[in-house]
Every structure is written in C-alpha cells, then in structure tokens.
Scaffold this motif. Sequence first.
Motif, PDB file in Angstrom:
ATOM      1  N   MET A  44      37.828 -40.082  12.224  1.00  0.00           N
ATOM      2  CA  MET A  44      39.225 -40.504  12.274  1.00  0.00           C
ATOM      3  C   MET A  44      39.311 -42.017  12.455  1.00  0.00           C
ATOM      4  SD  MET A  44      42.042 -39.891  15.234  1.00  0.00           S
ATOM      5  CE  MET A  44      41.065 -40.997  16.243  1.00  0.00           C
ATOM      6  N   VAL A  45      38.484 -42.565  13.340  1.00  0.00           N
ATOM      7  CA  VAL A  45      38.453 -44.017  13.559  1.00  0.00           C
ATOM      8  C   VAL A  45      38.113 -44.743  12.254  1.00  0.00           C
ATOM      9  CG1 VAL A  45      37.208 -45.877  14.734  1.00  0.00           C
ATOM     10  CG2 VAL A  45      37.902 -43.844  16.011  1.00  0.00           C
ATOM     11  N   LEU A  46      37.148 -44.218  11.529  1.00  0.00           N
ATOM     12  CA  LEU A  46      36.741 -44.854  10.276  1.00  0.00           C
ATOM     13  C   LEU A  46      37.814 -44.761   9.204  1.00  0.00           C
ATOM     14  CD1 LEU A  46      32.959 -43.922  10.009  1.00  0.00           C
ATOM     15  CD2 LEU A  46      33.952 -46.180  10.380  1.00  0.00           C
ATOM     16  N   PHE A  47      38.677 -43.741   9.285  1.00  0.00           N
ATOM     17  CA  PHE A  47      39.794 -43.686   8.339  1.00  0.00           C
ATOM     18  C   PHE A  47      40.593 -44.973   8.428  1.00  0.00           C
ATOM     19  CE2 PHE A  47      44.347 -43.168   7.731  1.00  0.00           C
ATOM     20  CZ  PHE A  47      44.405 -42.722   6.418  1.00  0.00           C
ATOM     21  N   PHE A  48      40.865 -45.425   9.637  1.00  0.00           N
ATOM     22  CA  PHE A  48      41.665 -46.638   9.814  1.00  0.00           C
ATOM     23  C   PHE A  48      40.880 -47.896   9.486  1.00  0.00           C
ATOM     24  CE2 PHE A  48      43.952 -43.621  12.624  1.00  0.00           C
ATOM     25  CZ  PHE A  48      45.189 -43.683  12.003  1.00  0.00           C
ATOM     26  N   PHE A  49      39.620 -47.955   9.913  1.00  0.00           N
ATOM     27  CA  PHE A  49      38.859 -49.184   9.709  1.00  0.00           C
ATOM     28  C   PHE A  49      38.348 -49.347   8.283  1.00  0.00           C
ATOM     29  CE2 PHE A  49      38.903 -49.315  14.289  1.00  0.00           C
ATOM     30  CZ  PHE A  49      38.922 -50.673  14.552  1.00  0.00           C
ATOM     31  N   GLU A  50      38.317 -48.265   7.501  1.00  0.00           N
ATOM     32  CA  GLU A  50      37.888 -48.396   6.108  1.00  0.00           C
ATOM     33  C   GLU A  50      39.002 -48.060   5.127  1.00  0.00           C
ATOM     34  OE1 GLU A  50      34.076 -47.855   4.530  1.00  0.00           O
ATOM     35  OE2 GLU A  50      33.209 -47.171   6.433  1.00  0.00           O
ATOM     36  N   ASN A  51      39.492 -46.818   5.160  1.00  0.00           N
ATOM     37  CA  ASN A  51      40.483 -46.399   4.176  1.00  0.00           C
ATOM     38  C   ASN A  51      41.821 -47.106   4.362  1.00  0.00           C
ATOM     39  OD1 ASN A  51      38.955 -43.347   4.844  1.00  0.00           O
ATOM     40  ND2 ASN A  51      38.756 -44.324   2.849  1.00  0.00           N
ATOM     41  N   TYR A  52      42.280 -47.210   5.599  1.00  0.00           N
ATOM     42  CA  TYR A  52      43.578 -47.839   5.885  1.00  0.00           C
ATOM     43  C   TYR A  52      43.546 -49.331   5.590  1.00  0.00           C
ATOM     44  CZ  TYR A  52      47.470 -49.631   8.743  1.00  0.00           C
ATOM     45  OH  TYR A  52      48.586 -50.284   9.186  1.00  0.00           O
ATOM     46  N   THR A  53      42.481 -50.005   6.038  1.00  0.00           N
ATOM     47  CA  THR A  53      42.401 -51.459   5.837  1.00  0.00           C
ATOM     48  C   THR A  53      42.044 -51.817   4.404  1.00  0.00           C
ATOM     49  OG1 THR A  53      40.062 -51.570   6.440  1.00  0.00           O
ATOM     50  CG2 THR A  53      41.675 -51.825   8.219  1.00  0.00           C
ATOM     51  N   GLY A  54      41.353 -50.911   3.713  1.00  0.00           N
ATOM     52  CA  GLY A  54      40.925 -51.216   2.357  1.00  0.00           C
ATOM     53  C   GLY A  54      39.810 -52.237   2.296  1.00  0.00           C
ATOM     54  N   VAL A  55      39.138 -52.469   3.408  1.00  0.00           N
ATOM     55  CA  VAL A  55      38.056 -53.455   3.439  1.00  0.00           C
ATOM     56  C   VAL A  55      36.938 -53.037   2.477  1.00  0.00           C
ATOM     57  CG1 VAL A  55      36.833 -52.308   5.342  1.00  0.00           C
ATOM     58  CG2 VAL A  55      36.522 -54.765   4.963  1.00  0.00           C
ATOM     59  N   GLN A  56      36.338 -54.012   1.829  1.00  0.00           N
ATOM     60  CA  GLN A  56      35.190 -53.742   0.971  1.00  0.00           C
ATOM     61  C   GLN A  56      33.921 -53.830   1.813  1.00  0.00           C
ATOM     62  OE1 GLN A  56      34.873 -55.880  -2.749  1.00  0.00           O
ATOM     63  NE2 GLN A  56      37.090 -55.888  -3.037  1.00  0.00           N
ATOM     64  N   VAL A  57      33.150 -52.770   1.837  1.00  0.00           N
ATOM     65  CA  VAL A  57      31.883 -52.739   2.563  1.00  0.00           C
ATOM     66  C   VAL A  57      30.765 -52.982   1.558  1.00  0.00           C
ATOM     67  CG1 VAL A  57      30.334 -51.354   3.985  1.00  0.00           C
ATOM     68  CG2 VAL A  57      32.820 -51.167   4.287  1.00  0.00           C
ATOM     69  N   ILE A  58      30.061 -54.097   1.729  1.00  0.00           N
ATOM     70  CA  ILE A  58      29.016 -54.496   0.793  1.00  0.00           C
ATOM     71  C   ILE A  58      27.675 -54.399   1.508  1.00  0.00           C
ATOM     72  CG2 ILE A  58      28.193 -56.299  -0.758  1.00  0.00           C
ATOM     73  CD1 ILE A  58      31.089 -57.388  -0.756  1.00  0.00           C
ATOM     74  N   ILE A  59      26.802 -53.544   1.000  1.00  0.00           N
ATOM     75  CA  ILE A  59      25.533 -53.247   1.660  1.00  0.00           C
ATOM     76  C   ILE A  59      24.379 -53.829   0.851  1.00  0.00           C
ATOM     77  CG2 ILE A  59      23.987 -51.404   2.422  1.00  0.00           C
ATOM     78  CD1 ILE A  59      26.445 -49.669   2.901  1.00  0.00           C
ATOM     79  N   PRO A  63      21.471 -62.829   0.003  1.00  0.00           N
ATOM     80  CA  PRO A  63      20.630 -62.782  -1.198  1.00  0.00           C
ATOM     81  C   PRO A  63      20.214 -61.352  -1.530  1.00  0.00           C
ATOM     82  CG  PRO A  63      19.379 -63.595   0.685  1.00  0.00           C
ATOM     83  CD  PRO A  63      20.806 -63.511   1.123  1.00  0.00           C
ATOM     84  N   GLY A  64      19.883 -61.142  -2.787  1.00  0.00           N
ATOM     85  CA  GLY A  64      19.409 -59.830  -3.207  1.00  0.00           C
ATOM     86  C   GLY A  64      20.503 -58.949  -3.779  1.00  0.00           C
ATOM     87  N   LYS A  65      20.107 -57.759  -4.181  1.00  0.00           N
ATOM     88  CA  LYS A  65      21.046 -56.809  -4.773  1.00  0.00           C
ATOM     89  C   LYS A  65      21.973 -56.231  -3.706  1.00  0.00           C
ATOM     90  CE  LYS A  65      17.965 -55.416  -8.553  1.00  0.00           C
ATOM     91  NZ  LYS A  65      17.266 -54.283  -9.199  1.00  0.00           N
ATOM     92  N   SER A  66      23.183 -55.941  -4.135  1.00  0.00           N
ATOM     93  CA  SER A  66      24.162 -55.377  -3.194  1.00  0.00           C
ATOM     94  C   SER A  66      24.888 -54.203  -3.836  1.00  0.00           C
ATOM     95  CB  SER A  66      25.177 -56.440  -2.771  1.00  0.00           C
ATOM     96  OG  SER A  66      25.927 -56.883  -3.881  1.00  0.00           O
ATOM     97  N   VAL A  67      25.457 -53.378  -2.973  1.00  0.00           N
ATOM     98  CA  VAL A  67      26.224 -52.221  -3.426  1.00  0.00           C
ATOM     99  C   VAL A  67      27.574 -52.227  -2.727  1.00  0.00           C
ATOM    100  CG1 VAL A  67      26.347 -49.702  -3.461  1.00  0.00           C
ATOM    101  CG2 VAL A  67      24.146 -50.836  -3.802  1.00  0.00           C
ATOM    102  N   HIS A  68      28.659 -52.121  -3.493  1.00  0.00           N
ATOM    103  CA  HIS A  68      29.996 -51.968  -2.919  1.00  0.00           C
ATOM    104  C   HIS A  68      30.146 -50.487  -2.563  1.00  0.00           C
ATOM    105  CE1 HIS A  68      31.953 -55.904  -4.173  1.00  0.00           C
ATOM    106  NE2 HIS A  68      30.704 -55.973  -4.609  1.00  0.00           N
ATOM    107  N   SER A  69      30.139 -50.200  -1.290  1.00  0.00           N
ATOM    108  CA  SER A  69      30.129 -48.802  -0.845  1.00  0.00           C
ATOM    109  C   SER A  69      31.507 -48.401  -0.345  1.00  0.00           C
ATOM    110  CB  SER A  69      29.086 -48.626   0.276  1.00  0.00           C
ATOM    111  OG  SER A  69      29.052 -47.300   0.727  1.00  0.00           O
ATOM    112  N   LYS A  70      32.153 -47.505  -1.070  1.00  0.00           N
ATOM    113  CA  LYS A  70      33.496 -47.040  -0.695  1.00  0.00           C
ATOM    114  C   LYS A  70      33.395 -45.678  -0.029  1.00  0.00           C
ATOM    115  CE  LYS A  70      38.150 -46.332  -2.570  1.00  0.00           C
ATOM    116  NZ  LYS A  70      38.786 -47.174  -1.547  1.00  0.00           N
ATOM    117  N   LEU A  71      34.027 -45.543   1.125  1.00  0.00           N
ATOM    118  CA  LEU A  71      33.980 -44.292   1.875  1.00  0.00           C
ATOM    119  C   LEU A  71      35.062 -43.335   1.376  1.00  0.00           C
ATOM    120  CD1 LEU A  71      32.577 -42.845   4.245  1.00  0.00           C
ATOM    121  CD2 LEU A  71      34.328 -43.798   5.752  1.00  0.00           C
TER     122      LEU A  71
END
Length: 365
Positions: free
Chosen positions: A61-76, A309-317
């Motif tokens: 539930m917390v991650l719903f707000f910090f990822e889905n609600y905010t729409g932040v792009q998580v780049i790994i 540096p290096g390869k990255s992945v845009h990871s959407k939850l």
Amino acid sequence: MLLSLVLHTYSMRYVLPAAVMMGTAPTYVLAWGAWRLLSAVLPTRVYREVDDRLYTIYQSMVLFFFENYTGVQVIIYGDLPKNKENVIYLSNHQCTVDWIIADMLAVRQNALGHVRYVLKDGLKWLPLYGWYFSQHGGVYVKRSAKFNEKEMREKFRAQMKAETPMYLVIFPEGTRYNPEIPKVIADSQSFAEKEGLAILKHVLTPRVKATHVAIDTMKDYLDAVYDVTVAYEGTVDHKGQRKLAPSMTEFLCKECPRVHIFIDRIELKDIPEEQMYMRRWLHERFEIKDKLLIEFYDAKDSKRRNKFPGKSVHSKLSLKKTLPSLLFLGGLTASMLLTESGRKLYVKTWIYGTLIGCLWVSIKP
C-alpha cells in the motif's frame, strides 16, 4: 484568490497519501496483534511467515503512493536478481525516502515482507511503528560506546534459528548526508583524513560496527550483500551545487521525477571477515559510491550527468502489486470508522497501542 487556492491545494498533494498510510496503521496493528496472540503456541517460523505476509500488504500500500501515485520513474542499474535471497542491503543515506527505496527493490524480487531494518535507537519511540518494527525483526542500535554488540548478535541468531528470511537494510553512514549541514560533512571528512582514509565528497565516512556484526553473525545464512547507491534527480541547484534530497512529503508531492538506483551484488567470500579489514573494504565500497555520485552530479560532460554509467532499466511497478493492498486496508479501516464501536476501538488502538509499545521497548530493547 482562486489561483492561490489552487496552488495551495496543489502543494497539499501529500495529505491524502499521508492520511491513508497513517490512518490504516491502527487497523494493521490490530490485525497483526490478533495474529500474534493466536500464534503464541505455534512455532516462531509459522508466526514469521504470516507476519511477513501482513507486512507485504501494508508496504505494498505504501508503494502504491510512492510509485504509482507519484509516477516517479525508477531507473535501475547493475544486477538485481529476480529471485529472493537472504541479503544485507548497504546504501548511502540522504533522506527519509531511502527507506522506501529498499522496498522498491525488494518488491521487484517478491521479497517485500522480508525487509527488516537496523534503526537508530530513538526511532523505537515512534507511535505504533516503533514497537512493530522491532517485532518484525528490526534491530535498534545506539552509537559509539553505547553500541551493544552482544544484544545485536543474539537477535540475529534468534532470527536464523527461526529461519527468518532476511533482507536486512543498513545505512552505514549512521546519519543522513545533508548539504545544508556542512559541519557534519566536514567532521566526517576530518575523521577520514585522521584515519588515513580517502576523503569522500557526496557520502559520509561509513561506520563498520553494525555491518560487521551482521555479516559476521549471519555469514553462513546469507546469500549475498547488495551494495546500493541511490541518487534523486533534481537535487542540484542552478549553480550546480547539490541540494537536500527530497523528504517524504516532497516526494509524495511529485517533486522527484526520477530516482536512480545502482546495485552491485557482492559474494560473501569477497568480503574480509576481520573487522579492521572489513572497515577498509566498506570504505572502499563508499569510495565507489562517491565516484558514481560525482559522475551523476558533477560530470563535466552534461550528457553524462543525472545518470549512472552502464546499462539501465526503467522499471515500472504494476498496479497489481499495490492496488489490492490499498483497497483491502483502506476498506477495512473505513468499515471500522463507520460504527461508533469501531471508532472507539480505532482511537483506543492509537492511544493504548502507543503506550504499550513505548513500555515494551523501554523494558525489552
């Protein structure tokens, strides 16, 4: 006036997420407390399995707000295993959102319920949460001479005996890197210079005690150590100077467009066992973090800034990972608040749960 109202409303975007996350805490504690009582006669391993599932629901539930609600792009960047592992997670520390970053990685390995923290001792007094974190396997530690190594080892041994899955989060710097408090940074750099260690720019000199105790105690139980470096995009001013990383409130107000996470998975055999050698190893790991962050913030080539540096992945939850938990906890809490008896129970849980929790952590560290 209308414009002012709109701007004020926009600046309060964190209120709804904060209200839901805090508002569902008593409901969660009641559910967990009921299970704790029911499982009193069961093996510890059984209690842990259900506790981890409950924790997964709340943190999803917390991650719903910090990822889905905010729409932040998580780049790994780097190598994040897809499978669950027993690990120690070492990261730089710059703001309260750093705790959520560990959740972001764990949920992508289906290990969210396994996240446990090494926490500053003062956090044990947080209403409801402080008590629960210790019950979930968190370890509170005091600094310097007050650090209790024996107690910490006993807690880890108990968790290994209960076969507790381990995703142990440690921030070795001991406090946050805050560019607005230059004295802390200067003191850290002076200490490094005095000890003959490399002076770090974007991180503080790490402390080794908690990391050494955790790795030394659980070395035969762990699969790896995750060395994690986190950078929040948008934390440099117009002069190129580093700014304070976003607080939870600012993050929930969608003021961080992207978060960059670099993971280096390290085998236990590559880590020295003796504390004095592990201290040097840990500092070398933070030198690597510092170089990554210098590249991120200070690279002369503007094209190389704001990324590792290096390869990255845009990871959407996926919403499937978070929305059901929000609906479940939100609905359960709303149902409780609809009746007078439910509202009384809700208030009493906040009051007596906090008092009992404070009493518990004061008697049993």
